[in-house]
Design a protein around this motif. Structure first.
Motif, PDB file in Angstrom:
ATOM      1  N   ARG A  81       0.838  -1.212   0.000  1.00 52.50           N
ATOM      2  CA  ARG A  81       0.000   0.000   0.000  1.00 52.50           C
ATOM      3  C   ARG A  81       0.865   1.252   0.000  1.00 52.50           C
ATOM      4  O   ARG A  81       0.578   2.221  -0.730  1.00 52.50           O
ATOM      5  N   GLN A  85       1.126   4.418  -2.753  1.00 49.64           N
ATOM      6  CA  GLN A  85       1.058   5.845  -2.403  1.00 49.64           C
ATOM      7  C   GLN A  85       2.277   6.601  -2.903  1.00 49.64           C
ATOM      8  O   GLN A  85       2.177   7.743  -3.384  1.00 49.64           O
ATOM      9  N   PHE A 121      -1.650  -1.380  -5.240  1.00 55.38           N
ATOM     10  CA  PHE A 121      -2.828  -1.409  -4.376  1.00 55.38           C
ATOM     11  C   PHE A 121      -3.553  -2.750  -4.502  1.00 55.38           C
ATOM     12  O   PHE A 121      -4.023  -3.306  -3.507  1.00 55.38           O
ATOM     13  N   ALA A 124      -1.699  -5.415  -2.694  1.00 53.51           N
ATOM     14  CA  ALA A 124      -1.801  -5.309  -1.238  1.00 53.51           C
ATOM     15  C   ALA A 124      -2.923  -6.173  -0.671  1.00 53.51           C
ATOM     16  O   ALA A 124      -2.922  -6.484   0.523  1.00 53.51           O
TER      17      ALA A 124
END
Length: 492
Positions: A81, A85, A121, A124
């Motif tokens: 994650r 970002q 993402f 994750a």
């Protein structure tokens, strides 16, 4: 940890170096200049690995992987994650490198960064995904299948879309508890390798789990042959993929091969030409046609053929070709002179054999004009092979059966686009054409982190990237486990 406003890439840290066991060190293969194809300018000097570096990397990756796989799944998920970002936070800087080193126009470079973040993402969610199933058993025991990490994964990625085509293997492999050795194309090491390592460093990935080994075929060979590397994820040409697959087979390890394509785009007689040409222009010329899914063959109903060629050629002639780092252009440069010269030789051959040159067919430096060839000979190299450049062939057909036959008359089987007012008829037509991907009323170049991706025939070994099921299949092994309350008594 790097703040969002800080630079991700500091040349002082990586110049002339590779990344082994968490350290930037000199590689045994020397150094190589990263060249901007639009200008010929040296952007950076990168390190190259030697076969001995592969051995060292595999040994340390194997050690690091065992601790990584043993971590509670939320810890692995948090790293993925955070990586997603960081791609978003450093998008502007990464896009700048992508534009200059790869030659991508900024919108496509931005799309690549977006998809790269999305891949992280999606990955994750893999650590907490169900990784097994309870099995029926005739014995008084618990019987179940468990998915376990393969251990060390070798990822070999190409120059054309180095972010997406690297991260779609790197992210799920890491998420599922593996370590990764990454060999990006030597021409795009910063975008496709150094950037990825830096993102995961800042995301908190422990040392040794992502190791950077830029180099040529000798590095790929060493990765395939090293016994600690159990799975190879390769994206590249069919020719190189055959070699990787053959070597992997000799060493009894899996190779997930995403290879070349010569995708067909069928325009049925009920289609509206204007929207079809709009779709075709995107599918033809995005990233200078340097995409495995790019449209190579336009198969257009004879009643629309002349109008379609005229409008597609007009669109091609209107497009701006130039340096994507300094101006607003539709197409940037192809990657190097070898690529350009091969493209041009095939165009000239097709014209000599009778194809109509409706648009393009010229170049300046590495900037090749978007080209349209009308009705080339079906045996012309440019019609039968993957061009990997901004050149398309358009041929007419009379019936759906003929369209299906023409589209299927290729060793490749990656992507297919069909434009029609009757979507069900388009789907029925698609069933007759073997490809790994089908888009009805869309062009052939599409990508989503949630969707399985892969080709058939000489386009690869099927869907091994995208979506939880494909990723788990690709980067884990299945272990059968049983538990009994008491040992059985065997009649011996």
């Amino acid at each position: 940890m790097t703040a969002p406003q800080d630079k991700l890439l500091d040349p002082a840290a990586f110049t002339g170096r590779i990344h082994l066991d968490g350290q930037w060190v000199e590689g045994a293969g020397g150094t190589l200049d990263s060249i901007e194809p639009a200008t010929g300018e040296v952007l950076a000097t990168v390190g190259l690995a030697g076969p001995a570096d592969v051995t060292r990397a595999a040994e340390s990756a194997e050690r690091a992987q065992q601790e990584w796989a043993a971590l509670p799944h939320p810890q692995r998920a948090a790293v993925l994650r955070r990586a997603g970002q960081l791609w978003e936070q450093h998008a502007e800087e990464v896009i700048g490198w992508n534009v200059r080193e790869v030659g991508s126009i900024p919108p496509f470079a931005g799309f690549a960064v977006h998809v790269t973040a999305e891949e992280c993402f999606e990955a994750a969610a893999l650590p907490s995904h169900p990784l097994g199933q309870v099995l029926a058993s005739a014995e008084p025991r618990l019987s179940y299948a468990q998915r376990v990490p393969v251990g060390v994964v070798g990822v070999i990625s190409p120059f054309n879309v180095p972010l997406i085509l690297g991260i779609r293997a790197v992210a799920p492999a890491l998420a599922l508890g593996n370590a990764v050795l990454l060999k990006p194309d030597p021409r795009t090491v910063v975008t496709g390798g150094i950037t990825m390592v830096r993102i995961f460093e800042e995301a908190g990935l422990p040392a040794g789990l992502l190791q950077l080994l830029p180099g040529g075929a000798d590095i790929g060979t060493a990765m395939v042959e090293d016994p600690r590397v159990r799975v190879i994820a390769f994206t590249g040409s069919t020719r190189a993929g055959r070699s990787v697959g053959e070597s992997a087979g000799r060493h009894l390890k899996r190779a997930h091969l995403e290879l070349g394509g010569n995708s067909a785009f069928i325009v049925r007689p009920d289609a509206d030409v204007e929207p079809a040409v709009n779709l075709a222009t995107w599918g033809n010329y995005l990233n200078q046609g340097q995409i495995c899914m790019s449209i190579g063959r336009h198969i257009v109903h004879e009643s629309l053929f002349d109008e379609y060629v005229t409008k597609l050629a007009a669109k091609a002639e209107s497009m701006v070709v130039g340096n994507p780092a300094t101006g607003q252009v539709h197409l940037g440069p192809v990657i190097d002179a070898t690529q350009r010269d091969r493209i041009h030789a095939w165009v000239q051959e097709a014209v000599e054999q009778g194809a109509g040159l409706a648009a393009g067919g010229t170049y300046e430096d590495l900037f090749y004009r978007p080209t349209v060839l009308a009705n080339p000979d079906r045996d012309a190299t440019i019609f039968r092979e993957e061009v990997f450049g901004p050149v398309v062939s358009v041929i007419p057909y009379a019936t759906d059966s003929e369209a299906a036959s023409l589209a299927a008359d290729t060793p490749y089987g990656l992507s297919l686009g069909i434009v029609t007012a009757d979507a069900l008829a388009g789907l029925e037509l698609a069933q007759r054409i073997p490809t790994g991907i089908v888009h009805i009323n869309d062009q052939t170049v599409n990508d989503e982190a949630t969707a399985p991706f892969g080709g058939v025939r000489t386009s690869g070994t099927g869907s091994r990237h995208g979506g939880a099921e494909a990723s788990i299949e690709a980067f884990t092994e299945t272990r059968w486990i049983t538990l009994r309350r008491e040992p059985p008594q065997y009649p011996l």
